[in-house]
Write a protein that holds these residues in place. Structure first.
Motif, short mmCIF file in Angstrom:
data_model
loop_
_atom_site.label_atom_id
_atom_site.label_comp_id
_atom_site.label_asym_id
_atom_site.label_seq_id
_atom_site.Cartn_x
_atom_site.Cartn_y
_atom_site.Cartn_z
N PHE A 249 0.80 -1.22 0.00
CA PHE A 249 0.00 0.00 0.00
C PHE A 249 0.83 1.28 0.00
CE2 PHE A 249 -2.87 -3.15 1.90
CZ PHE A 249 -4.00 -2.96 1.11
N ILE A 250 0.30 2.28 -0.69
CA ILE A 250 0.79 3.66 -0.62
C ILE A 250 -0.28 4.46 0.10
CG2 ILE A 250 1.37 5.75 -1.90
CD1 ILE A 250 2.25 3.93 -4.23
N ILE A 251 0.09 5.12 1.21
CA ILE A 251 -0.83 5.99 1.94
C ILE A 251 -0.42 7.43 1.64
CG2 ILE A 251 -1.84 6.61 4.15
CD1 ILE A 251 -2.36 3.71 3.34
N ASP A 252 -1.27 8.15 0.94
CA ASP A 252 -0.96 9.51 0.49
C ASP A 252 -1.55 10.53 1.46
OD1 ASP A 252 -0.33 11.82 -0.85
OD2 ASP A 252 -1.17 11.20 -2.78
N LEU A 253 -0.68 11.23 2.19
CA LEU A 253 -1.11 12.26 3.13
C LEU A 253 -0.75 13.66 2.65
CD1 LEU A 253 -0.04 10.62 6.52
CD2 LEU A 253 -2.23 10.46 5.35
N ARG A 254 -0.37 13.79 1.41
CA ARG A 254 0.00 15.11 0.88
C ARG A 254 -1.24 16.01 0.85
NH1 ARG A 254 2.89 13.28 -4.58
NH2 ARG A 254 1.00 12.00 -4.56
N GLY A 255 -1.06 17.22 1.32
CA GLY A 255 -2.19 18.15 1.36
C GLY A 255 -3.17 17.88 2.48
N ASN A 256 -2.88 16.92 3.36
CA ASN A 256 -3.79 16.60 4.46
C ASN A 256 -3.44 17.47 5.66
OD1 ASN A 256 -4.92 15.43 6.83
ND2 ASN A 256 -5.10 13.46 5.82
N PRO A 257 -4.31 18.42 6.03
CA PRO A 257 -3.98 19.39 7.09
C PRO A 257 -4.20 18.90 8.50
CG PRO A 257 -6.11 19.90 6.18
CD PRO A 257 -5.59 18.73 5.38
N GLY A 258 -4.71 17.68 8.68
CA GLY A 258 -4.82 17.16 10.04
C GLY A 258 -6.21 16.72 10.42
N THR A 296 -7.55 -1.27 21.57
CA THR A 296 -8.31 -0.11 22.06
C THR A 296 -8.55 0.89 20.93
OG1 THR A 296 -7.40 -0.34 24.26
CG2 THR A 296 -8.34 1.80 23.70
N TYR A 297 -7.56 1.01 20.06
CA TYR A 297 -7.64 1.99 18.97
C TYR A 297 -8.10 1.39 17.65
CZ TYR A 297 -4.86 4.66 22.31
OH TYR A 297 -4.42 5.29 23.43
N ASP A 298 -7.57 0.21 17.30
CA ASP A 298 -7.83 -0.34 15.96
C ASP A 298 -8.83 -1.48 15.93
OD1 ASP A 298 -6.39 -2.72 16.71
OD2 ASP A 298 -4.51 -1.72 16.21
N ASN A 299 -9.38 -1.85 17.10
CA ASN A 299 -10.36 -2.94 17.18
C ASN A 299 -9.84 -4.25 16.59
OD1 ASN A 299 -12.48 -1.44 18.45
ND2 ASN A 299 -12.85 -0.44 16.49
N GLY A 300 -8.53 -4.43 16.62
CA GLY A 300 -7.94 -5.67 16.15
C GLY A 300 -7.68 -5.74 14.66
N PHE A 301 -8.01 -4.66 13.92
CA PHE A 301 -7.76 -4.65 12.47
C PHE A 301 -6.34 -4.19 12.19
CE2 PHE A 301 -7.69 -2.58 8.30
CZ PHE A 301 -8.17 -3.62 7.50
N LYS A 302 -5.56 -5.00 11.46
CA LYS A 302 -4.17 -4.66 11.18
C LYS A 302 -3.87 -4.69 9.69
CE LYS A 302 -2.68 -4.28 15.46
NZ LYS A 302 -2.17 -2.98 16.01
N VAL A 303 -2.98 -3.82 9.28
CA VAL A 303 -2.46 -3.78 7.91
C VAL A 303 -1.01 -4.24 8.01
CG1 VAL A 303 -2.02 -2.40 5.85
CG2 VAL A 303 -3.98 -1.86 7.34
N LYS A 304 -0.74 -5.47 7.64
CA LYS A 304 0.60 -6.03 7.77
C LYS A 304 1.37 -5.99 6.45
CE LYS A 304 -0.83 -9.05 11.56
NZ LYS A 304 -0.94 -10.44 12.07
N GLU A 305 0.69 -5.59 5.37
CA GLU A 305 1.35 -5.50 4.08
C GLU A 305 2.40 -4.37 4.09
OE1 GLU A 305 -2.88 -6.97 3.22
OE2 GLU A 305 -1.89 -5.54 4.56
N LYS A 306 3.38 -4.49 3.21
CA LYS A 306 4.40 -3.45 3.08
C LYS A 306 3.72 -2.13 2.72
CE LYS A 306 8.85 -2.53 0.81
NZ LYS A 306 9.85 -3.02 -0.17
#
Length: 491
Positions: A249-258, A296-306
């Motif tokens: 996965f590519i996570i694109d946060l460009r232009g994301n102000p928060g 507590t935060y992710d409810n057990g959902f994980k992204v283990k892919e590169k």
């Protein structure tokens, strides 16, 4: 990713009743703006009274000024106006662009922002001395398409000076009915230019995704803001892309102000092993609380892919929390340019009468204890948009033609050159080569069904919009940072 610390304890964020911790810049347009209407006299003086009792003389002075103005000023003044002025004056003395008083309507706007319901031009702003400046344009919004950049100073709105305006006053001028236009005159460095923006409704979806056009194992996910729906939407996108064949996965946060702290924690936790540090928060006394990944935060959902993360100078606050967590705890690659550098935490307190106050209460640190405030997150691999991505936009509501000369025409000439059209010079003189290049562009647009434009050689409003859109598409097609991310994933 680093090994899990089995002895680590998950820390639950402590959020007092009627208080919310946020990392949200003030938004104009899509993320609608915050600042000034009303708080009742009773609530304010009760608040001031509790705060100033140890210094009763100070409180007496404030009350004396209030009573003197009410009784002796040459014309009646509303109590609300005086109280708002006192509150705004105290907050302004902090010299902190992220601390604000949020009267009724603006508190509603903040809550709308947090819930992910947006509308407007698509940029965040901040106080900048006597003016208000752009904090971050949000990708694929009118502000971004018009070429607005971080630190562009808004000096005029619809032709009238914005000097001395607060963010509240800027909001009242810029916000409006969807489909209507607002003209902004901006200063970037020593250059002054004007753009006309059409107000638009921004989809409430904060996460979008797709497979790479050529490598179907790469899933591309863009997060535009961190609001309440974001964690759920991110989980949905990951699952959707996995089913389509994504194995990285590519996570694109460009232009994301928060956005909000809970959302930053929930999303970052998905990419970390339980027990790994997401961030730390340090209060005024130096006490530090550590937030660690876990159910507590992710409810057990994980992204283990590169995974790799894209950032730029407009990636701020919650975006930087996410990027720092993946960089320092998951040891993922961060690709792009230096991020914005907002390392403070704001807490929103309910003051009653639907009014709120947002003030900076702490600073946050990266997993390794770094404070990125005014520094930003340093990417592990530096890559950027092509140089023409930083060309200035121009006022597309006007017409430009043969014989004219202006600094705006320089922008038009540079855009034409970036698009591959021959222009003799970029000196701001609308000469015959510029006219010919415009006519060629208009013909090309008509031939590829992008829209029927008459080959007049004159930049009318329709041609101006088409030039900006064509440049935006060119930037997307030659996104060096994105291609670097794909290459990194395939190493």
């Amino acid at each position: 990713m680093a090994d899990q610390d089995k002895n680590s304890k998950v820390t639950v964020p402590k959020t007092p009743k009627k208080k919310r911790q946020i990392f949200l810049p003030v938004f104009v347009g899509i993320v609608t703006f915050l600042a000034g209407v009303a708080l009742t006299l009773m609530v304010v003086f009760a608040f001031l009274g509790r705060s100033l009792q140890p210094q009763s003389s100070s409180f007496s002075k404030i009350n004396s000024v209030y009573q003197t103005i009410k009784q002796n000023y040459y014309k009646p003044v509303s109590s609300t106006k005086l109280i708002n002025g006192a509150i705004n004056g105290m907050i302004a003395s902090l010299d902190d662009p992220f601390s604000e008083y949020l009267p009724k309507e603006d508190a509603t706007d903040l809550n709308t922002t947090i819930s992910g319901s947006f509308g407007g031009i698509g940029a965040s702003v901040k106080q900048d001395g006597n003016y208000v400046a752009v904090d971050a344009p949000v990708k694929n919004t009118p502000a971004a398409k018009a070429g607005l950049k971080t630190n562009d100073v808004i000096i005029k709105i619809n032709g009238k000076s914005a000097k001395g305006f607060t963010t509240s006053e800027v909001v009242s001028k810029i916000r409006g009915k969807i489909g209507t236009k607002v003209k902004l005159t901006l200063k970037r460095g020593t250059k002054i230019f004007t753009v006309t923006l059409t107000r638009a409704k921004i989809p409430v979806t904060t996460v979008s995704g797709k497979l790479d056009a050529t490598d179907k194992t790469v899933g591309y996910i863009q997060i535009s803001t961190f609001s309440e729906p974001t964690a759920k939407e991110l989980k949905q996108q990951v699952k959707k892309l996995r089913k389509k064949g994504a194995t990285k996965f590519i996570i694109d946060l460009r232009g994301n102000p928060g956005g909000t702290l809970p959302t930053a924690l929930a999303t970052a936790s998905m990419f970390l092993k339980d027990g790994q540090t997401i961030m730390k928060v340090q209060d005024r006394s130096g006490n530090t609380e550590t937030y660690k990944a876990g159910k507590t935060y992710d409810n057990g959902f994980k992204v283990k892919e590169k995974t790799v993360v894209l950032v730029d100078g407009d990636s701020a606050s919650a975006s930087e929390i996410f990027a720092s967590a993946l960089k320092e705890s998951a040891h993922d690659q961060i690709i792009g340019t230096q991020s914005y550098g907002k390392g403070t935490v704001q807490t929103v307190s309910d003051l009653g009468s639907s009014s709120e106050m947002k003030i900076t209460t702490a600073k946050w640190l990266t997993p390794k204890g770094h404070w990125i405030n005014k520094k930003g997150v340093t990417p592990t691999v530096k890559a950027d948009y092509p140089s023409y991505a930083y060309l200035s936009g121009f006022d597309t509501s006007k017409t430009y033609q043969l014989g004219q000369s202006s600094r705006t025409i320089i922008s038009i000439q540079k855009i034409l050159k970036a698009l591959g059209y021959s222009v003799d010079q970029t000196n701001g003189v609308y000469d015959e080569s510029t006219q010919a290049a415009v006519a060629q562009f208009q013909t090309a647009q008509s031939n590829d069904d992008s829209g029927a434009l008459s080959a007049t050689g004159t930049v009318d409003p329709a041609t101006g919009e088409a030039l900006i859109e064509a440049l935006s598409q060119l930037i997307s097609d030659h996104d060096q940072a994105y291609q670097t991310a794909v290459n990194e994933l395939n190493k």
